[in-house]
Design a protein around this motif. Structure first.
Motif, short mmCIF file in Angstrom:
data_model
loop_
_atom_site.label_atom_id
_atom_site.label_comp_id
_atom_site.label_asym_id
_atom_site.label_seq_id
_atom_site.Cartn_x
_atom_site.Cartn_y
_atom_site.Cartn_z
N GLN A 5 22.17 54.94 -6.76
CA GLN A 5 20.80 54.68 -6.34
C GLN A 5 20.79 54.09 -4.94
N ASN A 6 20.02 54.69 -4.08
CA ASN A 6 19.79 54.21 -2.72
C ASN A 6 21.06 54.00 -1.89
N PRO A 7 21.87 55.03 -1.71
CA PRO A 7 23.03 54.86 -0.84
C PRO A 7 22.58 54.56 0.59
N ILE A 8 23.39 53.77 1.27
CA ILE A 8 23.13 53.38 2.66
C ILE A 8 24.31 53.87 3.50
N VAL A 9 24.00 54.53 4.61
CA VAL A 9 25.02 54.98 5.55
C VAL A 9 24.84 54.12 6.80
N ILE A 10 25.91 53.43 7.21
CA ILE A 10 25.84 52.58 8.40
C ILE A 10 26.73 53.20 9.46
N THR A 11 26.12 53.52 10.61
CA THR A 11 26.85 54.19 11.68
C THR A 11 26.52 53.53 13.02
N GLY A 12 27.11 54.04 14.07
CA GLY A 12 26.85 53.49 15.40
C GLY A 12 27.45 54.38 16.47
N ASP A 13 27.73 53.76 17.60
CA ASP A 13 28.40 54.41 18.72
C ASP A 13 27.54 55.44 19.43
N ILE A 14 26.22 55.29 19.38
CA ILE A 14 25.38 56.18 20.18
C ILE A 14 24.47 55.40 21.13
N HIS A 15 24.73 54.09 21.28
CA HIS A 15 24.04 53.25 22.26
C HIS A 15 22.54 53.15 22.04
N SER A 16 22.11 53.25 20.79
CA SER A 16 20.71 53.05 20.45
C SER A 16 20.60 52.70 18.96
N ASN A 17 19.47 52.16 18.57
CA ASN A 17 19.19 51.78 17.19
C ASN A 17 18.29 52.82 16.54
N TRP A 18 18.58 53.17 15.30
CA TRP A 18 17.77 54.12 14.55
C TRP A 18 17.73 53.71 13.08
#
Length: 143
Positions: free
Chosen positions: A24-37
């Motif tokens: 239930q409700n998996p969360i994917v945490i990523t980065g390295d694109i120099h912006s927040n989304w």
């Protein structure tokens, strides 16, 4: 060159795996694109009523890329074209997450100017993903 559209088969396998896992409700945490989304991940983005499979939180770099800005023309365009995108911001900072048995809360913390020593840090936006309620929801009072 290395965005999801270049890896459509891999993206479908990952998203399908998340959907089939019954987590239930998996969360994917990523980065390295120099912006927040903040984005709702779906199997089919063309179908407005497609269910949300997971939530993706993307954090910016803490200092690379200069001071950044609250938004950009590209970010504004992407938000308008993609209703699954819940938030975009181009300032520098980090994402602070608090995880409980009932929810995950993500605070997008930004630095006013990385080029100025001791520049203030503030929370630009906060989102919650609640247990049993797919997708990210912006918290009231969040900028």
């Amino acid at each position: 060159m290395d965005v999801w559209t270049g890896y459509e088969a891999a993206r479908r396998r990952i998203t399908s795996s998340l959907q089939n896992s019954r987590v239930q409700n998996p969360i994917v945490i990523t980065g390295d694109i120099h912006s927040n989304w903040v984005c709702d991940l779906k199997m089919d983005y063309k179908a407005a009523n497609a269910p949300v499979v997971a939530t993706e939180l993307i954090g910016t770099s803490i200092s690379s890329g200069g001071d950044g800005s609250d938004t950009t023309a590209t970010g504004t365009t992407q938000m308008a074209k993609n209703p699954h995108v819940k938030f975009y911001n181009s300032q520098r900072g980090y994402v602070r997450c608090e995880l409980t048995q009932k929810s995950l809360t993500a605070d997008f913390r930004v630095v006013e100017k990385v080029s100025v020593p001791d520049s203030p840090v503030s929370t630009r936006a906060s989102f919650v993903v609640e247990h049993g309620k797919p997708g990210a929801h912006r918290l009231q009072g969040s900028a």
